[in-house]
Design an enzyme around this catalytic site. Sequence first.
Site, PDB file in Angstrom:
ATOM      1  N   ARG A   1     -76.871 -18.716  -9.239  1.00  0.00           N
ATOM      2  CA  ARG A   1     -76.355 -19.426 -10.423  1.00  0.00           C
ATOM      3  C   ARG A   1     -75.930 -20.855 -10.077  1.00  0.00           C
ATOM      4  NH1 ARG A   1     -78.449 -15.613 -11.321  1.00  0.00           N
ATOM      5  NH2 ARG A   1     -77.721 -13.703 -12.315  1.00  0.00           N
TER       6      ARG A   1
ATOM      7  N   SER B   1     -72.347 -12.434 -18.785  1.00  0.00           N
ATOM      8  CA  SER B   1     -71.354 -12.319 -17.716  1.00  0.00           C
ATOM      9  C   SER B   1     -70.527 -13.592 -17.640  1.00  0.00           C
ATOM     10  CB  SER B   1     -72.057 -12.097 -16.372  1.00  0.00           C
ATOM     11  OG  SER B   1     -72.689 -10.844 -16.392  1.00  0.00           O
TER      12      SER B   1
ATOM     13  N   GLU C   1     -68.929 -18.270 -14.444  1.00  0.00           N
ATOM     14  CA  GLU C   1     -70.359 -18.575 -14.627  1.00  0.00           C
ATOM     15  C   GLU C   1     -70.559 -19.364 -15.923  1.00  0.00           C
ATOM     16  OE1 GLU C   1     -73.043 -15.264 -13.939  1.00  0.00           O
ATOM     17  OE2 GLU C   1     -74.353 -15.968 -15.545  1.00  0.00           O
TER      18      GLU C   1
HETATM   19  C1  FAD Z   1     -76.031 -10.946 -24.009  1.00  0.00           C
HETATM   20  C2  FAD Z   1     -76.243 -11.929 -22.873  1.00  0.00           C
HETATM   21  C3  FAD Z   1     -76.831 -11.506 -21.704  1.00  0.00           C
HETATM   22  C4  FAD Z   1     -77.037 -12.403 -20.646  1.00  0.00           C
HETATM   23  N1  FAD Z   1     -77.643 -11.953 -19.511  1.00  0.00           N
HETATM   24  C5  FAD Z   1     -77.851 -12.823 -18.502  1.00  0.00           C
HETATM   25  C6  FAD Z   1     -78.495 -12.385 -17.301  1.00  0.00           C
HETATM   26  O1  FAD Z   1     -78.872 -11.224 -17.156  1.00  0.00           O
HETATM   27  N2  FAD Z   1     -78.682 -13.282 -16.307  1.00  0.00           N
HETATM   28  C7  FAD Z   1     -78.284 -14.578 -16.432  1.00  0.00           C
HETATM   29  O2  FAD Z   1     -78.489 -15.359 -15.494  1.00  0.00           O
HETATM   30  N3  FAD Z   1     -77.667 -15.029 -17.558  1.00  0.00           N
HETATM   31  C8  FAD Z   1     -77.449 -14.186 -18.576  1.00  0.00           C
HETATM   32  N4  FAD Z   1     -76.832 -14.631 -19.717  1.00  0.00           N
HETATM   33  C9  FAD Z   1     -76.361 -16.032 -19.795  1.00  0.00           C
HETATM   34  C10 FAD Z   1     -77.363 -17.021 -20.390  1.00  0.00           C
HETATM   35  O3  FAD Z   1     -78.280 -16.378 -21.264  1.00  0.00           O
HETATM   36  C11 FAD Z   1     -78.130 -17.769 -19.290  1.00  0.00           C
HETATM   37  O4  FAD Z   1     -77.239 -18.509 -18.461  1.00  0.00           O
HETATM   38  C12 FAD Z   1     -79.147 -18.748 -19.897  1.00  0.00           C
HETATM   39  O5  FAD Z   1     -79.923 -19.275 -18.865  1.00  0.00           O
HETATM   40  C13 FAD Z   1     -78.499 -19.893 -20.659  1.00  0.00           C
HETATM   41  O6  FAD Z   1     -79.523 -20.548 -21.376  1.00  0.00           O
HETATM   42  P1  FAD Z   1     -79.180 -21.382 -22.695  1.00  0.00           P
HETATM   43  O7  FAD Z   1     -80.408 -22.037 -23.135  1.00  0.00           O
HETATM   44  O8  FAD Z   1     -78.492 -20.518 -23.697  1.00  0.00           O
HETATM   45  O9  FAD Z   1     -78.175 -22.445 -22.091  1.00  0.00           O
HETATM   46  P2  FAD Z   1     -76.880 -23.054 -22.800  1.00  0.00           P
HETATM   47  O10 FAD Z   1     -75.842 -22.006 -22.918  1.00  0.00           O
HETATM   48  O11 FAD Z   1     -77.259 -23.793 -24.004  1.00  0.00           O
HETATM   49  O12 FAD Z   1     -76.435 -24.074 -21.658  1.00  0.00           O
HETATM   50  C14 FAD Z   1     -75.966 -23.572 -20.410  1.00  0.00           C
HETATM   51  C15 FAD Z   1     -75.835 -24.752 -19.435  1.00  0.00           C
HETATM   52  O13 FAD Z   1     -77.134 -25.269 -19.168  1.00  0.00           O
HETATM   53  C16 FAD Z   1     -77.200 -26.647 -19.520  1.00  0.00           C
HETATM   54  N5  FAD Z   1     -78.522 -26.911 -20.078  1.00  0.00           N
HETATM   55  C17 FAD Z   1     -79.099 -26.332 -21.169  1.00  0.00           C
HETATM   56  N6  FAD Z   1     -80.339 -26.834 -21.354  1.00  0.00           N
HETATM   57  C18 FAD Z   1     -80.528 -27.753 -20.389  1.00  0.00           C
HETATM   58  C19 FAD Z   1     -81.619 -28.606 -20.055  1.00  0.00           C
HETATM   59  N7  FAD Z   1     -82.744 -28.644 -20.773  1.00  0.00           N
HETATM   60  N8  FAD Z   1     -81.488 -29.420 -18.975  1.00  0.00           N
HETATM   61  C20 FAD Z   1     -80.348 -29.396 -18.238  1.00  0.00           C
HETATM   62  N9  FAD Z   1     -79.290 -28.626 -18.518  1.00  0.00           N
HETATM   63  C21 FAD Z   1     -79.376 -27.802 -19.578  1.00  0.00           C
HETATM   64  C22 FAD Z   1     -76.099 -26.845 -20.546  1.00  0.00           C
HETATM   65  O14 FAD Z   1     -75.687 -28.195 -20.620  1.00  0.00           O
HETATM   66  C23 FAD Z   1     -75.028 -25.922 -20.010  1.00  0.00           C
HETATM   67  O15 FAD Z   1     -74.323 -26.529 -18.959  1.00  0.00           O
HETATM   68  C24 FAD Z   1     -76.624 -13.751 -20.789  1.00  0.00           C
HETATM   69  C25 FAD Z   1     -76.032 -14.184 -21.990  1.00  0.00           C
HETATM   70  C26 FAD Z   1     -75.841 -13.283 -23.031  1.00  0.00           C
HETATM   71  C27 FAD Z   1     -75.227 -13.768 -24.309  1.00  0.00           C
END
Ligand code: FAD
Length: 311
Positions: free
Chosen positions: A182, A233, A303
């Site tokens: 992460r 998480s 995280e």
């Molecule tokens: C039900 C559930 C289950 C999940 N399970 C997992 C899992 O199994 N494993 C896991 O790793 N995560 C999990 N997550 C967390 C999450 O889905 C991941 O971290 C995912 O990668 C976040 O993507 P996002 O597009 O929603 O990012 P966002 O929440 O929109 O952003 C997260 C971070 O990334 C940055 N970011 C977003 N887009 C960009 C870009 N294009 N360039 C640079 N920075 C950027 C943002 O500024 C922020 O700091 C889960 C979440 C939920 C709600």
Amino acid sequence: MDMSDGPRMNSELRGLLRHDEPMAKHVSWRAGGRASAFYQPADVLDLAAFLRSRPAKEPVLFVGLGSNLLVRDGGFKGAVVFTHHALIGIEVESEIATPRGTLAFRASAGVPLPHLARFIAKHGGGGAEWMAGVPGTVGGALAMNAGCYGGETWNHVIAVETCDRSGTLRHRAPADYELGYRHVSLLSGNDEWFVSGVFGFAPGVEGEVLARIRELLEKRVASQPLNQPNAGSVFRNPPGDHAARLIESCGLKGHAIGGAQVSPKHANFIVNLGNATARDIESMVDHVQLTVFEKTGVELVREVRIVGDDA
Ligand SMILES: Cc1cc2nc3c(=O)[nH]c(=O)nc-3n(C[C@H](O)[C@H](O)[C@H](O)COP(=O)(O)OP(=O)(O)OC[C@H]3O[C@@H](n4cnc5c(N)ncnc54)[C@H](O)[C@@H]3O)c2cc1C
């Protein structure tokens, strides 16, 4: 590689610009404050033009599906770039050289991971099944090095394309980054965001891959509170242990502060009971961190990303 040769044209913006946008609509916790400016670019060139058009010191926040993010109740005083529904290209990549037997897929930053997982399955790839249950975008997964069930985003990255504050687009290789659990950071220290990625996967048999996706999704439904707003998480797993086990061992399951509760189903999830403020959620995060430290001596590392100002 710098791809912006020639003069910088400040073309007219073609995306969607809004002001004072409620970010609770765009994050999976469904809580929190507003963003001063919110931009959904029309495409990559429009994104670059938007970034160039903003005051140099204005904070910029990229948001995908907001599934790992909380904006404090006082809001984010800056520009949010919203990639979901904006940077959405996805294709089988045939031009990049890949190791023998590897299939390559190019996906833009706003593509949801579950969509990418199914696209890869339908085009003969295997090993992306874990992505099907992660409700984030490609950009968010690249920024977080998202992973689960033994899979991790950067294990598959062949190349990425980034954009910086001046709108300069670059191709980057995994060797340009420090990568960990992460954790992703650009070695040069430059401020850049992900625009797209090229991912390599081994060949797979579609029926088997889709069956594995179903199996992993069933596992999630059984173990995670997916019917309540959450951000997955909250804490990273400490080396050799599980954050959920530590939190549960401290008797915190079900504990609530305002509208935020440690999920009775999964102790590393904090759910919004319906009316949580970002303050409730952050107080709960802090309370869990402090209690686990006091009772077990383990310092949990967050995280989820929390940004913006208090109300
Ligand atoms: C039900 C559930 C289950 C999940 N399970 C997992 C899992 O199994 N494993 C896991 O790793 N995560 C999990 N997550 C967390 C999450 O889905 C991941 O971290 C995912 O990668 C976040 O993507 P996002 O597009 O929603 O990012 P966002 O929440 O929109 O952003 C997260 C971070 O990334 C940055 N970011 C977003 N887009 C960009 C870009 N294009 N360039 C640079 N920075 C950027 C943002 O500024 C922020 O700091 C889960 C979440 C939920 C709600």
